[in-house]
Design a protein around this motif. Structure first.
Motif, PDB file in Angstrom:
ATOM      1  N   GLN A   1       0.751  -1.240  -0.114  1.00  0.00           N
ATOM      2  CA  GLN A   1      -0.185   0.022   0.093  1.00  0.00           C
ATOM      3  C   GLN A   1       0.773   1.245   0.036  1.00  0.00           C
ATOM      4  OE1 GLN A   1      -3.225   0.134  -0.254  1.00  0.00           O
ATOM      5  NE2 GLN A   1      -3.044   2.462  -0.462  1.00  0.00           N
ATOM      6  N   HIS A   2       2.012   1.132   0.669  1.00  0.00           N
ATOM      7  CA  HIS A   2       2.860   2.421   0.884  1.00  0.00           C
ATOM      8  C   HIS A   2       3.605   2.640  -0.645  1.00  0.00           C
ATOM      9  CE1 HIS A   2       5.778   5.027   2.253  1.00  0.00           C
ATOM     10  NE2 HIS A   2       6.748   4.311   1.694  1.00  0.00           N
ATOM     11  N   GLN A   3       3.818   1.572  -1.376  1.00  0.00           N
ATOM     12  CA  GLN A   3       4.646   1.454  -2.566  1.00  0.00           C
ATOM     13  C   GLN A   3       3.671   2.062  -3.387  1.00  0.00           C
ATOM     14  OE1 GLN A   3       6.049  -2.307  -3.416  1.00  0.00           O
ATOM     15  NE2 GLN A   3       7.795  -2.053  -1.879  1.00  0.00           N
ATOM     16  N   LEU A   4       2.264   1.587  -3.336  1.00  0.00           N
ATOM     17  CA  LEU A   4       0.996   2.201  -4.306  1.00  0.00           C
ATOM     18  C   LEU A   4       0.893   3.683  -4.422  1.00  0.00           C
ATOM     19  CD1 LEU A   4      -0.958   1.686  -6.419  1.00  0.00           C
ATOM     20  CD2 LEU A   4      -2.653   1.049  -4.656  1.00  0.00           C
TER      21      LEU A   4
ATOM     22  N   GLN B   1       1.349   6.487  -6.883  1.00  0.00           N
ATOM     23  CA  GLN B   1       0.433   7.501  -7.077  1.00  0.00           C
ATOM     24  C   GLN B   1       0.971   8.865  -7.185  1.00  0.00           C
ATOM     25  OE1 GLN B   1      -2.774   6.305  -4.732  1.00  0.00           O
ATOM     26  NE2 GLN B   1      -3.385   4.614  -6.005  1.00  0.00           N
ATOM     27  N   ARG B   2       1.392   9.164  -6.082  1.00  0.00           N
ATOM     28  CA  ARG B   2       2.083  10.707  -5.936  1.00  0.00           C
ATOM     29  C   ARG B   2       2.965  10.933  -6.999  1.00  0.00           C
ATOM     30  NH1 ARG B   2       2.070   9.039  -0.176  1.00  0.00           N
ATOM     31  NH2 ARG B   2       4.174   8.623  -0.410  1.00  0.00           N
ATOM     32  N   ASP B   3       3.958   9.960  -7.253  1.00  0.00           N
ATOM     33  CA  ASP B   3       5.078  10.254  -8.322  1.00  0.00           C
ATOM     34  C   ASP B   3       4.359  10.362  -9.406  1.00  0.00           C
ATOM     35  OD1 ASP B   3       6.863   9.905  -6.445  1.00  0.00           O
ATOM     36  OD2 ASP B   3       7.539   7.853  -7.002  1.00  0.00           O
ATOM     37  N   ALA B   4       3.234   9.677  -9.732  1.00  0.00           N
ATOM     38  CA  ALA B   4       2.660   9.817 -11.219  1.00  0.00           C
ATOM     39  C   ALA B   4       1.777  10.998 -11.091  1.00  0.00           C
ATOM     40  CB  ALA B   4       1.546   8.765 -11.313  1.00  0.00           C
TER      41      ALA B   4
END
Length: 266
Positions: free
Chosen positions: A139-142, A146-149
């Motif tokens: 979940q943290h990686q997701l 999302q923030r990076d995208a």
């Protein structure tokens, strides 16, 4: 300890079986201890009675003509009884040592069986903990992805906002608005936008909090249901184990009585 081998198929029932076996073993140990205590008291009473009779015999011997012969005879009688008591005492001590050794072995076996019965539950809990940790990491990686995208879009929005601000300043200059008035207008606009954003953030926060409370409430309810089912299963397992233990004890007593009858007939 019956049905301990079912630990892999039913860890809860196996654990309950181990606990019931421990209770039954404790009852057996208490019975054996009581029997030993009663026999020891009987031997102590015989010793006291033997000493008392010897003292009485000694006293009576001094009123007889052959005192020494009487004393020797009384002493011999006392020694015969004392030797018999000593023989029974040694046998009782041997039985106590054997029983204590058996109890130690039984307790060790119960502890090993209980550890084996609880091993699947511990392994299952470890697996759940590891799975929860992995889910949290994913979940943290997701969220990070999302923030990076969204980073380019946020940069584009910031650039568009700056351009809009610049165009707004140009429009105000063309309409004859002074820089100080434009700054005041901009400050009022920013304050209004900040207040709107604050209210929007608070609404999002309250919605998230309520959603989290609903999730926690559902989890507590599910946990109560699970605990109730577990408790019911434990009670049924203990009742079944107690019934099996009682039947086994009755069968053993009947078998021992039959053997005693056969020995008496022989």
């Amino acid at each position: 300890m019956p049905r301990i081998a079912d630990a892999q198929d039913n860890p809860v029932a196996a654990s309950s079986a181990v606990a019931a076996s421990g209770v039954a073993a404790g009852s057996t140990q208490a019975s054996a201890a009581n029997d030993f205590d009663a026999r020891q008291k009987a031997l102590d009473a015989r010793t006291a009675e033997n000493n008392y009779r010897y003292g009485v015999a000694q006293h009576n011997c001094y009123s007889k003509f052959f005192v020494n012969h009487c004393l020797n005879s009384a002493r011999e009688d006392m020694r015969v009884v004392a030797a018999d008591i000593r023989k029974e005492q040694l046998a009782l001590d041997d039985e106590k040592r054997v029983e204590h050794a058996r109890q130690r072995d039984e307790q060790a076996a119960i502890k090993r069986a209980q550890a084996e019965a609880e091993a699947p539950a511990r392994a299952e809990q470890d697996t759940r903990n590891a799975q929860a940790y992995e889910d949290k990491q994913r979940q943290h990686q997701l969220s990070q992805a999302q923030r990076d995208a969204q980073a380019p879009q946020r940069a584009a929005n910031e650039q568009a906002y700056q351009q809009k601000q610049q165009q707004h300043a140009i429009d105000q200059a063309q309409r004859g608005i002074s820089p100080s008035q434009a700054a005041a207008n901009q400050k009022a606009y920013d304050a209004k936008q900040a207040d709107f954003q604050r209210k929007l953030d608070e609404a999002h926060q309250q919605a998230a909090q309520k959603a989290q409370e609903r999730i926690e409430k559902q989890q507590r309810y599910q946990q109560k249901q699970t605990n109730a089912a577990q408790h019911k299963a434990d009670v049924e397992a203990r009742q079944k184990q107690a019934a099996e233990k009682a039947k086994q004890k009755q069968d053993e007593q009947a078998k021992q009585q039959q053997q005693q009858k056969q020995q008496q007939q022989q």
